[in-house]
Structures are given as structure tokens and as C-alpha cells.
Design a protein around this motif. Sequence first.
Motif, PDB file in Angstrom:
ATOM      1  N   LEU A   1      31.546  18.348  -3.879  1.00 45.67           N
ATOM      2  CA  LEU A   1      32.434  18.668  -2.763  1.00 45.67           C
ATOM      3  C   LEU A   1      32.030  19.996  -2.125  1.00 45.67           C
ATOM      4  O   LEU A   1      32.023  20.145  -0.899  1.00 45.67           O
ATOM      5  N   CYS A   2      31.667  20.945  -2.964  1.00 45.36           N
ATOM      6  CA  CYS A   2      31.269  22.270  -2.496  1.00 45.36           C
ATOM      7  C   CYS A   2      29.944  22.213  -1.732  1.00 45.36           C
ATOM      8  O   CYS A   2      29.720  22.975  -0.790  1.00 45.36           O
ATOM      9  N   GLU A   3      29.088  21.308  -2.136  1.00 43.85           N
ATOM     10  CA  GLU A   3      27.784  21.170  -1.471  1.00 43.85           C
ATOM     11  C   GLU A   3      27.908  20.463  -0.121  1.00 43.85           C
ATOM     12  O   GLU A   3      27.201  20.797   0.836  1.00 43.85           O
ATOM     13  N   LYS A   4      28.817  19.494  -0.031  1.00 42.70           N
ATOM     14  CA  LYS A   4      28.919  18.673   1.183  1.00 42.70           C
ATOM     15  C   LYS A   4      29.990  19.162   2.161  1.00 42.70           C
ATOM     16  O   LYS A   4      29.852  18.988   3.370  1.00 42.70           O
TER      17      LYS A   4
ATOM     18  N   ASN B   1      31.811  10.796  -4.165  1.00 42.65           N
ATOM     19  CA  ASN B   1      32.416  10.097  -5.303  1.00 42.65           C
ATOM     20  C   ASN B   1      33.908  10.373  -5.460  1.00 42.65           C
ATOM     21  O   ASN B   1      34.577   9.713  -6.246  1.00 42.65           O
ATOM     22  N   ILE B   2      34.415  11.357  -4.739  1.00 42.32           N
ATOM     23  CA  ILE B   2      35.833  11.715  -4.896  1.00 42.32           C
ATOM     24  C   ILE B   2      36.739  10.916  -3.968  1.00 42.32           C
ATOM     25  O   ILE B   2      37.953  11.114  -3.961  1.00 42.32           O
ATOM     26  N   TYR B   3      36.171  10.015  -3.182  1.00 40.02           N
ATOM     27  CA  TYR B   3      36.920   9.348  -2.117  1.00 40.02           C
ATOM     28  C   TYR B   3      38.224   8.720  -2.604  1.00 40.02           C
ATOM     29  O   TYR B   3      39.236   8.756  -1.911  1.00 40.02           O
TER      30      TYR B   3
ATOM     31  N   ASP C   1      32.648  11.709   6.391  1.00 46.86           N
ATOM     32  CA  ASP C   1      32.018  12.587   5.391  1.00 46.86           C
ATOM     33  C   ASP C   1      32.543  12.266   3.991  1.00 46.86           C
ATOM     34  O   ASP C   1      31.777  12.175   3.023  1.00 46.86           O
ATOM     35  N   LEU C   2      33.854  12.089   3.906  1.00 53.22           N
ATOM     36  CA  LEU C   2      34.503  11.893   2.612  1.00 53.22           C
ATOM     37  C   LEU C   2      34.090  10.575   1.961  1.00 53.22           C
ATOM     38  O   LEU C   2      33.926  10.495   0.740  1.00 53.22           O
TER      39      LEU C   2
ATOM     40  N   ALA D   1      40.030  15.585  -9.929  1.00 53.30           N
ATOM     41  CA  ALA D   1      38.596  15.679  -9.630  1.00 53.30           C
ATOM     42  C   ALA D   1      37.959  16.455 -10.763  1.00 53.30           C
ATOM     43  O   ALA D   1      38.500  17.469 -11.204  1.00 53.30           O
ATOM     44  N   SER D   2      36.821  15.986 -11.235  1.00 59.35           N
ATOM     45  CA  SER D   2      36.141  16.694 -12.320  1.00 59.35           C
ATOM     46  C   SER D   2      35.468  17.953 -11.779  1.00 59.35           C
ATOM     47  O   SER D   2      35.278  18.112 -10.566  1.00 59.35           O
TER      48      SER D   2
END
Length: 288
Positions: free
Chosen positions: A244-247, A259-261, A254-255, A236-237
Motif C-alpha cells: 500500500l505504501c509503495e502504490k 491484494n488489500i482490495y 488503483d485499489l 491488513a497485514s
Amino acid sequence: MRIIDNQKEFDQLCLDLEKESIIFMDTEFCRRKTYYAILSIIQIATLNQKIVIDVLSGIKIDGLKNILIDKKICKVFHAPDQDFDILLHIFGKLPVNVFDTQIAAGVIGLEEVMGYGRLCKAILNINLDKSLQKADWLERPLSKELLKYAIKDVEYLIPLHRELSKEIDSRNLWDTYKTRSDKLSDPATYKINLEKIIKRVGVQDRSKEFKERFCHLIMFRENVAQTIDLPRGYCASDYQLIELCEKLPINDDDLSKLNIYQLPIAKKIFKNKLFELCLGLREAAKIN
């Protein structure tokens, strides 16, 4: 130049190096697709010989550890942070009695972070060809061109050490050198720098709570990267970690919106741990 690619010659080399008072070292490695660097070769020069150890030949290099931690032998490197990170991982110990030509250059008033090529030009008036710096060091057999290139990275350490030491001596700057070089022998130097990442991605002005959550996620990614031996950015960039930290996803629904799904950090073996972490961070921040 000697190429060491068998155990018998390597073991004899270690015995020979134990008799030296100073050696000049560098490494070549690759970490493009892995978390842990793959060490390819170790270059060593003494005042009498130049050696390339082919680590990928299958030899066991354990015997080098005693050389690196021998206080009686000075080890000369240029900017060895990455080299030491690799050696620490392999041997569990950091080299001692080290002379870093980059730090020495800064001590005498040259650039604080001076590349090897620029230093050779400034001190020795030698134009060093660095065109093969990005070469594939995992390729075998190593070409004569690559070997010649690699050995120059230690060959010129000999006159650099001589000239820099002379200058430090004449100006009584050894205490300054020691103060600046102490970090090389501190294992903490080679651990992930959370503050540096926070500044690099531009979240230093976010709330204290956000930065704390972000640090938890950085360390989670670190664990993922180490576990599957992939570069951090592949997992993950930094900017995907911000999202991720915001959501703070706590379930598949949710996931799926992030964009990291499809990235390793969200794959099955890590997904539940990620949800648990995010749930804990939500509860700590009293986020519904």
C-alpha cells in the motif's frame, strides 16, 4: 479456591482486599478475533485465599480499580504487559505499587525475559504444566481442570515474590529493579510501537520518507482495527501495508490492483479516507 460470579460476593471481595498489604494477580483473556481483548477471568491470591473472578458472569468489576491504584497494596504479577494493557483500557488507569517477577528475575541475573514456567523451575524447582496456555477462556462453564490451571498462575507467585525479594534485598538491587520496572506505570508502554513494527517487517533501511509514509498507514490501520474491533492483521497485514505504501492508491482502479482490495481497510466506510490519506502522502512526496 473461591469462584466469584455474582455482584454481592465481588463487592465484598473488594472490601476485603482493601485490608491486604499484598495480593498476587493474573488474568486470562481472548483476543483472537477482536482488537480489544475480552477479559475472561481475574485470578487473585492473598496469603490466606485463592480467588477466581468470572468476569463473563456479568458482574461489574469497577470496584477493582480502587485496589489496583491503591499505593498501600503491593500487586504481584508475572510479565503483566498484556494484563496492564487490558486493565488500562477497562479502568483508564494503570496499577501502582507493582512487583513483576519477570523483571525481578532479570535483576538478579536470570534470563531477562523468563516465562512463568521456567521461573518456577529455576527458583522453586516446580515443573509447571503450561499445556492449557492456549485454552479457550471464553468457554463456559469453566472446567475444574481450567480453574485449577488458572489458579496456579497466582499460587506460585507467593513463594516467587518471597525468594526474589529476599535476593534483591540481600544484594541491594532495589534501585535497579525500580529503574527497570518504571515502564510498567508509563501509559506510553502500551501504545503501538512504530519503530518495532518497522524493524519487524524489514523496512528500516528504506528511505526516511518511505518510513514516514509507512507509519501514517500503520496508524490508519490502527484506527480501522479499533473502529471495527478486529485484530490488526485482519484489517491488513504488515506486508500488505508495505505494498500500500509503495502504490498509494487514490481511486478504485488503483485499489483493484492491490491484494488489500477485499480487506476491511479498503471497505466502503474507510476507502475514501484511505484515498485522501494516500493522495496527501503522494503530494507530500511529490509523486504523480
